[in-house]
Design an enzyme around this catalytic site. Structure first.
Site, PDB file in Angstrom:
ATOM      1  N   LEU A 235      97.996  13.674  33.064  1.00 40.08           N
ATOM      2  CA  LEU A 235      97.531  12.411  33.630  1.00 40.08           C
ATOM      3  C   LEU A 235      96.834  12.669  34.954  1.00 40.08           C
ATOM      4  O   LEU A 235      97.455  13.122  35.919  1.00 40.08           O
ATOM      5  CB  LEU A 235      98.710  11.459  33.840  1.00 40.08           C
ATOM      6  CG  LEU A 235      99.637  11.234  32.633  1.00 40.08           C
ATOM      7  CD1 LEU A 235     100.792  10.321  33.030  1.00 40.08           C
ATOM      8  CD2 LEU A 235      98.860  10.656  31.462  1.00 40.08           C
ATOM      9  N   ASP A 236      95.557  12.363  35.009  1.00 41.53           N
ATOM     10  CA  ASP A 236      94.767  12.634  36.198  1.00 41.53           C
ATOM     11  C   ASP A 236      95.162  11.706  37.348  1.00 41.53           C
ATOM     12  O   ASP A 236      95.248  10.480  37.180  1.00 41.53           O
ATOM     13  CB  ASP A 236      93.275  12.443  35.876  1.00 41.53           C
ATOM     14  CG  ASP A 236      92.382  12.693  37.076  1.00 41.53           C
ATOM     15  OD1 ASP A 236      92.347  13.832  37.554  1.00 41.53           O
ATOM     16  OD2 ASP A 236      91.746  11.723  37.544  1.00 41.53           O
ATOM     17  N   GLU A 265      99.336  14.660  37.491  1.00 45.54           N
ATOM     18  CA  GLU A 265      98.701  15.219  38.691  1.00 45.54           C
ATOM     19  C   GLU A 265      98.907  14.210  39.814  1.00 45.54           C
ATOM     20  O   GLU A 265      98.488  13.064  39.713  1.00 45.54           O
ATOM     21  CB  GLU A 265      97.210  15.456  38.489  1.00 45.54           C
ATOM     22  CG  GLU A 265      96.584  16.106  39.718  1.00 45.54           C
ATOM     23  CD  GLU A 265      95.085  15.821  39.885  1.00 45.54           C
ATOM     24  OE1 GLU A 265      94.444  16.547  40.681  1.00 45.54           O
ATOM     25  OE2 GLU A 265      94.573  14.899  39.247  1.00 45.54           O
ATOM     26  N   ASP A 284     100.520  21.700  43.561  1.00 50.29           N
ATOM     27  CA  ASP A 284      99.476  22.321  44.366  1.00 50.29           C
ATOM     28  C   ASP A 284     100.038  23.135  45.528  1.00 50.29           C
ATOM     29  O   ASP A 284      99.382  24.065  46.004  1.00 50.29           O
ATOM     30  CB  ASP A 284      98.517  21.254  44.911  1.00 50.29           C
ATOM     31  CG  ASP A 284      97.389  20.918  43.942  1.00 50.29           C
ATOM     32  OD1 ASP A 284      97.241  21.642  42.941  1.00 50.29           O
ATOM     33  OD2 ASP A 284      96.667  19.945  44.184  1.00 50.29           O
ATOM     34  N   ASP A 285     101.236  22.791  46.009  1.00 53.13           N
ATOM     35  CA  ASP A 285     101.784  23.523  47.151  1.00 53.13           C
ATOM     36  C   ASP A 285     101.982  24.997  46.827  1.00 53.13           C
ATOM     37  O   ASP A 285     101.723  25.865  47.664  1.00 53.13           O
ATOM     38  CB  ASP A 285     103.110  22.908  47.595  1.00 53.13           C
ATOM     39  CG  ASP A 285     102.913  21.699  48.502  1.00 53.13           C
ATOM     40  OD1 ASP A 285     101.820  21.094  48.448  1.00 53.13           O
ATOM     41  OD2 ASP A 285     103.841  21.352  49.249  1.00 53.13           O
ATOM     42  N   HIS A 287     100.249  26.694  44.608  1.00 49.48           N
ATOM     43  CA  HIS A 287      98.896  27.260  44.610  1.00 49.48           C
ATOM     44  C   HIS A 287      98.416  27.531  46.020  1.00 49.48           C
ATOM     45  O   HIS A 287      97.910  28.624  46.333  1.00 49.48           O
ATOM     46  CB  HIS A 287      97.905  26.315  43.925  1.00 49.48           C
ATOM     47  CG  HIS A 287      96.473  26.691  44.204  1.00 49.48           C
ATOM     48  ND1 HIS A 287      95.776  26.172  45.279  1.00 49.48           N
ATOM     49  CD2 HIS A 287      95.629  27.552  43.584  1.00 49.48           C
ATOM     50  CE1 HIS A 287      94.560  26.703  45.298  1.00 49.48           C
ATOM     51  NE2 HIS A 287      94.448  27.529  44.278  1.00 49.48           N
ATOM     52  N   HIS A 352      90.490  23.896  37.702  1.00 45.22           N
ATOM     53  CA  HIS A 352      89.119  23.394  37.805  1.00 45.22           C
ATOM     54  C   HIS A 352      88.879  22.789  39.176  1.00 45.22           C
ATOM     55  O   HIS A 352      87.795  22.932  39.750  1.00 45.22           O
ATOM     56  CB  HIS A 352      88.855  22.362  36.707  1.00 45.22           C
ATOM     57  CG  HIS A 352      89.471  21.030  36.961  1.00 45.22           C
ATOM     58  ND1 HIS A 352      90.764  20.714  36.586  1.00 45.22           N
ATOM     59  CD2 HIS A 352      88.989  19.917  37.579  1.00 45.22           C
ATOM     60  CE1 HIS A 352      91.034  19.474  36.958  1.00 45.22           C
ATOM     61  NE2 HIS A 352      89.975  18.962  37.552  1.00 45.22           N
ATOM     62  N   ASP A 353      89.893  22.103  39.739  1.00 48.99           N
ATOM     63  CA  ASP A 353      89.744  21.500  41.064  1.00 48.99           C
ATOM     64  C   ASP A 353      89.641  22.555  42.150  1.00 48.99           C
ATOM     65  O   ASP A 353      88.762  22.480  43.019  1.00 48.99           O
ATOM     66  CB  ASP A 353      90.947  20.594  41.369  1.00 48.99           C
ATOM     67  CG  ASP A 353      90.713  19.155  40.946  1.00 48.99           C
ATOM     68  OD1 ASP A 353      89.548  18.733  40.888  1.00 48.99           O
ATOM     69  OD2 ASP A 353      91.706  18.458  40.672  1.00 48.99           O
ATOM     70  N   GLY A 356      86.215  24.327  41.416  1.00 51.81           N
ATOM     71  CA  GLY A 356      85.040  23.459  41.414  1.00 51.81           C
ATOM     72  C   GLY A 356      84.876  22.627  42.663  1.00 51.81           C
ATOM     73  O   GLY A 356      83.759  22.191  42.967  1.00 51.81           O
TER      74      GLY A 356
END
Length: 557
Positions: A235-236, A265, A284-285, A287, A352-353, A356
């Site tokens: 889910l975006d 997400e 994300d943390d 990452h 991708h985020d 990109g």
């Protein structure tokens, strides 16, 4: 029978294969009691408007502005029904994954992914969008599949082919905004409620007449999971949903999708998604902690990361911002997890985020050595988190993955390009490095070069990924428990609460100098120690950048 939700309309006409038919109001819906013959083209005119496609269209053979087509699956595919835990996910953008950029051509590469150790494919959004190329997050017609990728029949073939090879399929879906090109839902009803998410108007899942909008979303969830056999939905940006009611739409989607799972997400670092809603989420943390520790970048949202201390803390606590001050946001952010289930958090070295949304769309492999790439991979792939690769990462692809669009309105293309430049300038990037998103070459440059996969340093990276994924599967590292963290660095401590204690190395043959981290996991039948050197200097028995995996008791093979 044809029907359309149009609560504020006075009259709605159905155009069916070139003929107009008056529709009858039934509550907030308009009905035309005519047979829905497969292949028929149709659309709706609302109060004398031009004819627009059906918001619930199952197929748009002529694109987002054309008539809808009656389509039904000639078979249903069952999801595999297995949990997220243990999956090795591969994030794929269909348009750049192969030269042809279709679902059918992607099928031909599934054996390569299986050979690498991938067990699940996550498709970036495949709903119809304007133009001939897009990341997919500008989608409309949420019940349809883009004809550029092969349409709904091709999706059925892809899922069947993946399942036949034992691979799950996850679909990235966007329910927080509609794309700016071809969104005609406002003609029919209050699908949005004003305001802005930054990408479009807020979707109306909370205001007056929102029940039907929720039903529109929940029907889409059931279409993908119950008809196409999709095993999970990503889910975006769920933080952009106006979802503050007593019953969250996340809960409703979870129930509609079962036995398939959801992955949210969210940038909120909020335990409610895993602890209350029972869905997984991107992390994300982790990452950011890995990326900054290896690359040294510390600008924009990386500003609070970069030290080995932060890396160690994040591996222990899942979030770094779990009630700490975020300098990027200028406020305290996140909340601590009480008893985290690592398998409910998807981690990665890039996405991708994270590729990109860099100015040039440059991958980590374009800036890091083979040893640095594998150091990052070792931290992720030996962890008990659920793990994800971004297409081409497994061989250190030389191609960028830049942001690209092809809006059919030139003004939208201009505004998109200018907006990207402003955004990067604020983040400290050089706007001149930003490729034009609307330039076809930006898209073409982002296509993978499969011919490089088994050559030179790319082959070294691929071999490293295969070995790490072999170890992950053999020792069931996805079912391990983190039992100890040792680390060393000459960097100053943050002074923040919840910092992990510095642990001295237990083996006197190793020094405690340098910049390194060592994670010890209790796997089902073994103890696994992963040591990663995060500098060029020798440390912990490693000559420089690199990793070592030790198994105890020793492997008898």
């Amino acid at each position: 029978m044809f029907s359309v939700w149009a609560p504020k309309a006075e009259n709605v006409e159905l155009e069916l294969d070139g003929a107009r038919h008056a529709m009858t109001r039934e509550g907030d819906w308009f009905i035309a009691d005519l047979p829905r013959e497969l292949g028929a083209r149709y659309g709706f005119s609302v109060d004398g408007s031009p004819v627009f496609p059906d918001p619930r269209s199952r197929r748009q053979p002529d694109g987002i502005h054309g008539l809808s087509q009656v389509w039904e699956a000639d078979r249903k595919v069952e999801p595999l029904g297995r949990p997220l835990k243990g999956e090795v996910i591969y994030e794929m953008h269909l348009g750049t994954f192969t030269p042809e950029g279709t679902l059918d051509s992607a099928i031909e590469r599934l054996d390569d992914l299986v050979d690498t150790g991938v067990t699940a494919v996550e498709l970036m959004p495949i709903q119809p969008f304007g133009g001939k190329r897009n990341w997919g997050y500008d989608g409309v017609s949420w019940h349809a599949v883009s004809e550029l990728y092969g349409g709904p029949d091709a999706l059925l073939r892809f899922v069947e082919a993946a399942h036949a090879k034992g691979m799950a399929v996850i679909l990235d879906v966007v329910y927080n905004h509609f794309g700016p090109d071809g969104n005609y839902t406002g003609v029919f009803g209050p699908y949005t409620s004003g305001g802005s998410t930054g990408w479009g108007e807020v979707v109306n899942i909370q205001g007056p007449q929102s029940d039907e909008v929720r039903a529109y979303i929940l029907d889409a969830v059931e279409i993908w999971t119950k008809e196409f056999g999709i095993d999970g939905l990503r889910l975006d940006a769920v933080h952009a949903l106006d979802d503050v009611g007593a019953v969250s739409i996340i809960e409703q989607m979870r129930d509609a999708a079962a036995p398939s799972y959801l992955i949210a997400e969210t940038d909120q670092n909020d335990p409610k998604f895993t602890e209350r809603f029972g869905v997984a989420q991107w992390d994300d943390d982790v990452h950011h902690a890995i990326h900054t520790a290896v690359s040294g970048e510390n600008h924009a949202y990386y500003s609070d990361f970069g030290t080995v201390e932060v890396l160690a803390t994040t591996f222990q606590r899942v979030f770094w911002h779990d009630g700490r001050f975020s300098s990027f946001r200028g406020r305290t952010h996140g909340r601590a997890l009480e008893d985290p289930d690592y398998s409910q958090f998807v981690t990665y070295t890039t996405t991708h985020d994270q590729t990109g949304n860099r100015a040039a769309g440059d991958r980590p492999s374009m800036n890091l050595t083979v040893e640095q790439q594998l150091a990052k991979a070792a931290l992720v792939l030996t962890s008990p988190f659920s793990v994800m690769l971004f297409q081409g990462e497994e061989w250190g692809a030389s191609t960028p993955f830049a942001f690209f669009v092809d809006h059919e309105d030139p003004e939208l293309n201009r505004l998109t390009s200018e907006g990207r430049m402003r955004e990067f300038a604020r983040a400290g990037w050089n706007p001149q490095e930003v490729p034009d998103p609307a330039d076809e070459q930006t898209f073409l440059d982002s296509k993978l070069k499969w011919e490089e996969r088994d050559k030179g340093e790319h082959a070294r990276v691929l071999a490293g990924y295969k070995e790490l994924l072999r170890l992950r599967e053999k020792y069931e590292l996805y079912d391990a428990e983190l039992v100890d963290i040792a680390w060393h660095s000459d960097e100053p401590l943050s002074g923040e609460p919840f910092t992990v204690e510095r642990t001295e190395a237990k083996d006197v043959d190793y020094d405690v100098s340098g910049r390194w981290i060592e994670l010890t996991y209790q796997a089902p039948e073994s103890v696994v120690t992963v040591t990663v050197n995060l500098s060029d200097a020798p440390a912990r028995g490693l000559d420089g950048w690199g990793y070592r995996v030790e198994i105890s008791p020793a492997d008898e093979e």
